[in-house]
Design an enzyme around this catalytic site. Sequence first.
Site, PDB file in Angstrom:
ATOM      1  N   ARG A 177       0.875  -1.271   0.031  1.00 14.92           N
ATOM      2  CA  ARG A 177       0.114   0.057   0.146  1.00 14.92           C
ATOM      3  C   ARG A 177       1.047   1.290   0.057  1.00 14.92           C
ATOM      4  O   ARG A 177       0.483   2.253  -0.612  1.00 14.92           O
ATOM      5  CB  ARG A 177      -1.050   0.042   1.199  1.00 14.92           C
ATOM      6  CG  ARG A 177      -2.044  -0.884   0.954  1.00 14.92           C
ATOM      7  CD  ARG A 177      -3.144  -1.049   1.948  1.00 14.92           C
ATOM      8  NE  ARG A 177      -4.293  -1.492   1.905  1.00 14.92           N
ATOM      9  CZ  ARG A 177      -5.308  -2.012   2.613  1.00 14.92           C
ATOM     10  NH1 ARG A 177      -4.814  -1.741   3.987  1.00 14.92           N
ATOM     11  NH2 ARG A 177      -6.299  -2.581   2.115  1.00 14.92           N
ATOM     12  N   LYS A 338     -13.885 -15.011   6.274  1.00 17.15           N
ATOM     13  CA  LYS A 338     -15.061 -14.040   6.295  1.00 17.15           C
ATOM     14  C   LYS A 338     -16.259 -14.470   5.669  1.00 17.15           C
ATOM     15  O   LYS A 338     -16.921 -13.918   4.866  1.00 17.15           O
ATOM     16  CB  LYS A 338     -14.571 -12.752   5.941  1.00 17.15           C
ATOM     17  CG  LYS A 338     -13.432 -12.096   6.932  1.00 17.15           C
ATOM     18  CD  LYS A 338     -13.228 -10.725   6.247  1.00 17.15           C
ATOM     19  CE  LYS A 338     -11.793 -10.120   6.795  1.00 17.15           C
ATOM     20  NZ  LYS A 338     -11.242  -8.904   5.955  1.00 17.15           N
ATOM     21  N   GLY A 494      -6.699  -8.664   1.762  1.00 17.65           N
ATOM     22  CA  GLY A 494      -5.249  -8.444   2.050  1.00 17.65           C
ATOM     23  C   GLY A 494      -4.556  -9.935   2.182  1.00 17.65           C
ATOM     24  O   GLY A 494      -3.405 -10.045   1.831  1.00 17.65           O
ATOM     25  N   GLY A 517     -12.030  -5.383   1.295  1.00 16.34           N
ATOM     26  CA  GLY A 517     -13.467  -5.062   1.762  1.00 16.34           C
ATOM     27  C   GLY A 517     -13.893  -4.129   0.396  1.00 16.34           C
ATOM     28  O   GLY A 517     -14.973  -4.453  -0.031  1.00 16.34           O
TER      29      GLY A 517
HETATM   30  N1  LIG Z   1     -10.594 -23.888   6.403  1.00 15.25           N
HETATM   31  C1  LIG Z   1     -10.204 -22.812   6.958  1.00 15.25           C
HETATM   32  N2  LIG Z   1     -10.547 -22.425   8.217  1.00 15.25           N
HETATM   33  C2  LIG Z   1     -10.055 -21.458   8.882  1.00 15.25           C
HETATM   34  N3  LIG Z   1      -9.714 -20.393   8.369  1.00 15.25           N
HETATM   35  C3  LIG Z   1      -9.443 -20.389   7.086  1.00 15.25           C
HETATM   36  C4  LIG Z   1      -9.298 -21.436   6.507  1.00 15.25           C
HETATM   37  N4  LIG Z   1      -9.155 -21.388   5.069  1.00 15.25           N
HETATM   38  C5  LIG Z   1      -8.806 -20.062   5.381  1.00 15.25           C
HETATM   39  N5  LIG Z   1      -8.808 -19.493   6.542  1.00 15.25           N
HETATM   40  C6  LIG Z   1      -8.046 -18.141   6.909  1.00 15.25           C
HETATM   41  O1  LIG Z   1      -8.941 -17.198   6.320  1.00 15.25           O
HETATM   42  C7  LIG Z   1      -7.821 -15.993   6.416  1.00 15.25           C
HETATM   43  C8  LIG Z   1      -8.191 -15.110   5.209  1.00 15.25           C
HETATM   44  O2  LIG Z   1      -9.745 -14.840   5.259  1.00 15.25           O
HETATM   45  P1  LIG Z   1     -10.174 -13.526   4.543  1.00 15.25           P
HETATM   46  O3  LIG Z   1      -9.996 -12.239   5.604  1.00 15.25           O
HETATM   47  O4  LIG Z   1     -11.798 -13.841   4.304  1.00 15.25           O
HETATM   48  O5  LIG Z   1      -9.335 -13.343   3.292  1.00 15.25           O
HETATM   49  P2  LIG Z   1      -8.985 -12.039   2.417  1.00 15.25           P
HETATM   50  O6  LIG Z   1      -8.045 -11.303   3.481  1.00 15.25           O
HETATM   51  O7  LIG Z   1      -8.000 -12.384   1.494  1.00 15.25           O
HETATM   52  O8  LIG Z   1     -10.217 -11.288   2.127  1.00 15.25           O
HETATM   53  C9  LIG Z   1      -6.549 -16.378   6.620  1.00 15.25           C
HETATM   54  O9  LIG Z   1      -6.025 -15.948   7.764  1.00 15.25           O
HETATM   55  C10 LIG Z   1      -6.866 -17.918   6.494  1.00 15.25           C
HETATM   56  O10 LIG Z   1      -5.907 -18.520   7.664  1.00 15.25           O
HETATM   57  O1  LIG Z   2      -7.350  -2.839   5.465  1.00 13.41           O
HETATM   58  C1  LIG Z   2      -8.371  -2.509   4.857  1.00 13.41           C
HETATM   59  O2  LIG Z   2      -9.320  -3.292   4.507  1.00 13.41           O
HETATM   60  P1  LIG Z   2      -9.263  -4.924   3.788  1.00 13.41           P
HETATM   61  O3  LIG Z   2      -8.380  -5.609   4.896  1.00 13.41           O
HETATM   62  O4  LIG Z   2     -10.743  -5.125   3.614  1.00 13.41           O
HETATM   63  O5  LIG Z   2      -8.401  -4.485   2.608  1.00 13.41           O
HETATM   64  C2  LIG Z   2      -8.916  -0.827   4.865  1.00 13.41           C
HETATM   65  O6  LIG Z   2      -7.628  -0.103   5.150  1.00 13.41           O
HETATM   66  C3  LIG Z   2      -9.996  -0.605   5.555  1.00 13.41           C
HETATM   67  O7  LIG Z   2      -9.844  -0.855   7.183  1.00 13.41           O
HETATM   68  P2  LIG Z   2     -11.029  -1.071   7.882  1.00 13.41           P
HETATM   69  O8  LIG Z   2     -11.741  -2.218   7.354  1.00 13.41           O
HETATM   70  O9  LIG Z   2     -10.496  -0.862   9.149  1.00 13.41           O
HETATM   71  O10 LIG Z   2     -11.866   0.130   7.577  1.00 13.41           O
END
Ligand SMILES: Nc1ncnc2c1ncn2[C@@H]1O[C@H](COP(=O)(O)OP(=O)(O)O)[C@@H](O)[C@H]1O
Ligand SMILES: O=C(OP(=O)(O)O)[C@H](O)COP(=O)(O)O
Length: 537
Positions: A177, A338, A494, A517
């Site tokens: 970033r 998520k 992320g 997001g």
């Molecule tokens: N089967 C699973 N059970 C629990 N956690 C998982 C599983 N598969 C992936 N994850 C976790 O999901 C997390 C990422 O999810 P998410 O935040 O939704 O993805 P992104 O940041 O790419 O949008 C990672 O920390 C990973 O460890």
């Molecule tokens: O890291 C961010 O979002 P992301 O993890 O969904 O890419 C942005 O900086 C937004 O942060 P926020 O979800 O605390 O508003």
Amino acid sequence: MVTANPLISWTMMSRTHFISFYYPSNETLVVAPSLASTTTVAGQKRWADNTAMLAFKSPHLVLRFQFYSSIAPTVPPRKKKVHQRAQNKPQPLTRAIHTSATNLYKFSRTFLHAPRPNLISTTLHQYFHLIFHFRRMATKRSVGTLKEGDLKGKRVFVRVDLNVPLDDNLNITDDTRVRAAVPTIKYLTGYGAKVILSSHLGRPKGVTPKYSLKPLVPRLSQLLGIEVKIANDCIGEEVEKLVAGLPEGGVLLLENVRFYKEEEKNDPEFAKKLASLADIYVNDAFGTAHRAHASTEGVAKYLKPSVAGFLMQKELDYLVGAVSNPKRPFAAIVGGSKVSSKIGVIESLLEKVNVLLLGGGMIYTFYKAQGHSIGSSLVEEDKLDLATSLLEKAKAKGVSLLLPTDVVIADKFAADANSKIVPASSIPDGWMGLDIGPDSIKTFNEALDTTQTVIWNGPMGVFEFEKFATGTEAIAKKLAELSGKGVTTIIGGGDSVAAVEKAGLADKMSHISTGGGASLELLEGKQLPGVLALNDA
Ligand SMILES: Nc1ncnc2c1ncn2[C@@H]1O[C@H](COP(=O)(O)OP(=O)(O)O)[C@@H](O)[C@H]1O
Ligand SMILES: O=C(OP(=O)(O)O)[C@H](O)COP(=O)(O)O
């Protein structure tokens, strides 16, 4: 007669907009004349001679529109004579759309003998909805329209997203970033602007030292090749003094804007205070564009012009462009943990994609919905019905929705857990699925081989643990390979981006989004407040 639900897409060329209606069934295909051909010519509404009206059968395109918008003040030379009026007096885009839609309606009634008037109006409704959505997202004024005369000596408030991961010693562990913010800043300083950078870091509740932006200064200074100053606050007298002392081409980083609760509340008084520091607003924080906060949305009301930075533009170009008019077959891979925030995205992706691959933690909600045992895997009980309806919807729409056939299970959530590969339908009690298995990888790879556009959001497993990183790495490798063959590959989120970075494949992908997001909300068809607030092009 048209019966299937349409998928509508919009492509913006340099001076022409194309709107395509895709019906995923073997129905009548009609290519409608372009608006320029159907709009008023010498006081009469008529179809231009050179535009053929075609009606034939095809599995894909049904209605295709072409119109000239306000950002396209002239028509191509070939049509100059016929469309003198359109050339001299360009129609505003909204009127052009209206005329277009009215013509489509009349055209459909006349030439298709109005098989289903209510269907036509449904189509028009969706048509308007999508056009306004994409139009508002994609036609914002760019920082590139500001030149030396606009910028020299001016104070420019630049909202960036410097929300980067830091380790316990406050070292940046992924500077994507920070690097992504550089082109806009360099552009502004190059024209002699005084740049005031604003960002959040984390989700602090009040002033929290571990969320200070100070650790970002050395890397920013290094990338910009100048000494970036840091303020201890983001508003107030001390900040005003620092701004007043900024030389042309200088950069001041304000302290974490979320140290004030007013930021996330989008408090107008707070937004005014931020705005009072500057003359011009640039929003380059794509990752935070889905938040209507004071520094991302409120401040735009008090600064003119308010424009999009280069990163913001690039993200919108890719995400809106690739998804609204993708090269097909179009696939989405959705994983991660998520579940609740992504399951809605799956629903909207079903309207757009040909292939949908699911992995990560969300698959167990689908398995459970199908009556399989999932052991202690991640599940969202309140989403079981939704999962069932999504599976049915995919079937009805002819979308190839693939769930992993086998998974890697673990006896605990830990790097050193015992693991084994089992069919996805039979996870024993006490075990949890943490990655997709080898058969699934093979099936997913084969499905991806057929595609031309792929978007990926969310890892296939707990890739942070080496033992459960295989599925995610395999997808990253496959996408890198496909990119090399001309497939458009877009990575958002992320953790997905971190996984691709970890595999050393980031530069192989067509586009790495800095917003997880934000990119998902965009794909869902939601409008991003941080973009909407900006001035139109
Ligand atoms: N089967 C699973 N059970 C629990 N956690 C998982 C599983 N598969 C992936 N994850 C976790 O999901 C997390 C990422 O999810 P998410 O935040 O939704 O993805 P992104 O940041 O790419 O949008 C990672 O920390 C990973 O460890
Ligand atoms: O890291 C961010 O979002 P992301 O993890 O969904 O890419 C942005 O900086 C937004 O942060 P926020 O979800 O605390 O508003």
